[in-house]
Scaffold this active site. Structure first.
Site, PDB file in Angstrom:
ATOM      1  N   HIS A 220      65.234  25.856 -61.874  1.00  0.00           N
ATOM      2  CA  HIS A 220      65.786  24.521 -62.105  1.00  0.00           C
ATOM      3  C   HIS A 220      66.009  23.784 -60.793  1.00  0.00           C
ATOM      4  CE1 HIS A 220      69.329  26.935 -61.153  1.00  0.00           C
ATOM      5  NE2 HIS A 220      69.993  25.813 -60.883  1.00  0.00           N
TER       6      HIS A 220
ATOM      7  N   ASP B  96      68.980  21.108 -59.509  1.00  0.00           N
ATOM      8  CA  ASP B  96      70.352  20.879 -59.954  1.00  0.00           C
ATOM      9  C   ASP B  96      70.556  19.497 -60.575  1.00  0.00           C
ATOM     10  OD1 ASP B  96      71.348  23.361 -59.216  1.00  0.00           O
ATOM     11  OD2 ASP B  96      71.849  22.708 -57.188  1.00  0.00           O
TER      12      ASP B  96
ATOM     13  N   HIS C 241      65.227  26.274 -57.738  1.00  0.00           N
ATOM     14  CA  HIS C 241      65.726  27.582 -57.343  1.00  0.00           C
ATOM     15  C   HIS C 241      66.065  28.423 -58.568  1.00  0.00           C
ATOM     16  CE1 HIS C 241      69.182  24.795 -57.340  1.00  0.00           C
ATOM     17  NE2 HIS C 241      69.933  25.816 -57.710  1.00  0.00           N
TER      18      HIS C 241
ATOM     19  N   ARG D  25      80.125  26.429 -53.163  1.00  0.00           N
ATOM     20  CA  ARG D  25      79.054  25.442 -52.995  1.00  0.00           C
ATOM     21  C   ARG D  25      79.619  24.036 -52.832  1.00  0.00           C
ATOM     22  NH1 ARG D  25      75.398  24.713 -58.058  1.00  0.00           N
ATOM     23  NH2 ARG D  25      76.942  23.097 -58.514  1.00  0.00           N
TER      24      ARG D  25
END
Length: 277
Positions: A96, A98, A233, A247
């Site tokens: 995917h 993000d 990723h 993150r």
């Protein structure tokens, strides 16, 4: 860049970077890192030590405004830092990009793993410039005139949906890339359902080819920084012990490509039917 040690991570994308003080990052050093990011799409800092929350957020602000995620868990006292804990279900083992289900997806993310299992738990990234460029010229020309609908349904029933070009141009380099992904891309509205399904499956496969991929094995404290505009990723789910990451994600993308050459099909299957596949 004489003080920065840069080593390619694969033939397709990615570079390992050493010799950078991320806790006290300067504008001059960040400019060097930004140039490396545009070239390599994902940078790894394997020898980084755990960043303070303030330094992590400051690193992100060099790129733009940090996101405050609407529903993912946050580090206490630091709403801009998302905590990705495998014990809480944070295992994104589908290729995917993000948050493409929003009209303005993030431009980049900076992830630090603060606790990792003794083995397993790698992450892979794929180069979507190469995915596009390795398609045949007639197919690239066809795709340049299409859009795709990206969708996500929250467990509370709320549906998020956005339409983006199938092929986008990078806002800094101008280089074209595929912009569809297996997790969120639902349909191509200019095509009938069977046509859309077939084209998307072909593009997902092209996007995920091993030749377009690099893979990073985490150690505690290591950091990855990636360009969300030209990569996908995948977090490899081959571990059972706990994995925790922090993150910071940067807002501000506006995916642009060619203007669509065809209208939406008025008799196309409804979005709800596509979501129920």
């Amino acid at each position: 860049m004489s003080s920065i040690d840069v080593r390619p991570a694969s033939g397709a994308l990615g570079a390992e970077v050493r010799g950078v003080d991320l806790e006290g990052l300067t504008e001059e050093t960040f400019a060097q890192l930004h140039a490396l990011l545009l070239e390599n799409l994902v940078l790894f800092f394997p020898e980084a030590e755990e960043l303070s929350p303030e330094a992590h957020k400051a690193f992100g602000r060099f790129l733009g405004e940090p996101e405050v995620h609407p529903f993912l868990p946050k580090l206490e006292g630091h709403d801009e830092i998302v905590v990705l804990d495998s014990d809480q279900g944070a295992k994104a083992d589908v290729w995917h990009t993000d948050v493409t289900f929003q009209a303005s997806p993030p431009i980049a993310s900076i992830l630090q793993i603060v606790h990792c299992p003794p083995r397993g738990g790698d992450t892979m990234w794929s180069n979507q410039h190469l995915a596009y460029e390795n398609l045949s010229a007639p197919l690239r020309d066809f795709l340049d005139g299409l859009t795709a609908v990206h969708s996500f349904t929250h467990p509370n029933g709320t549906v998020f949906e956005a339409e983006h070009p199938v092929v986008r141009a990078h806002p800094v380099t101008g280089r074209r890339s595929l912009y569809v992904n297996r997790m969120f891309t639902l349909r191509i509205p200019q095509l009938r359902r069977a046509e859309s399904d077939a084209i998307l499956q072909h593009l997902f496969t092209a996007a995920e080819r091993p030749e377009n991929v690099c893979r990073f094995s985490w150690t505690e404290g290591a950091i990855a920084m990636w360009d969300n505009r030209a990569t996908q990723h995948y977090a490899v789910n081959d571990y059972t012990e706990r994995r925790i990451g922090r993150r910071v994600t940067i807002l501000g993308d506006d995916p642009k490509g060619d203007e669509p050459r065809w209208p939406h099909l008025t008799d196309a299957t409804s979005a709800a039917d596509f979501r129920s596949k």
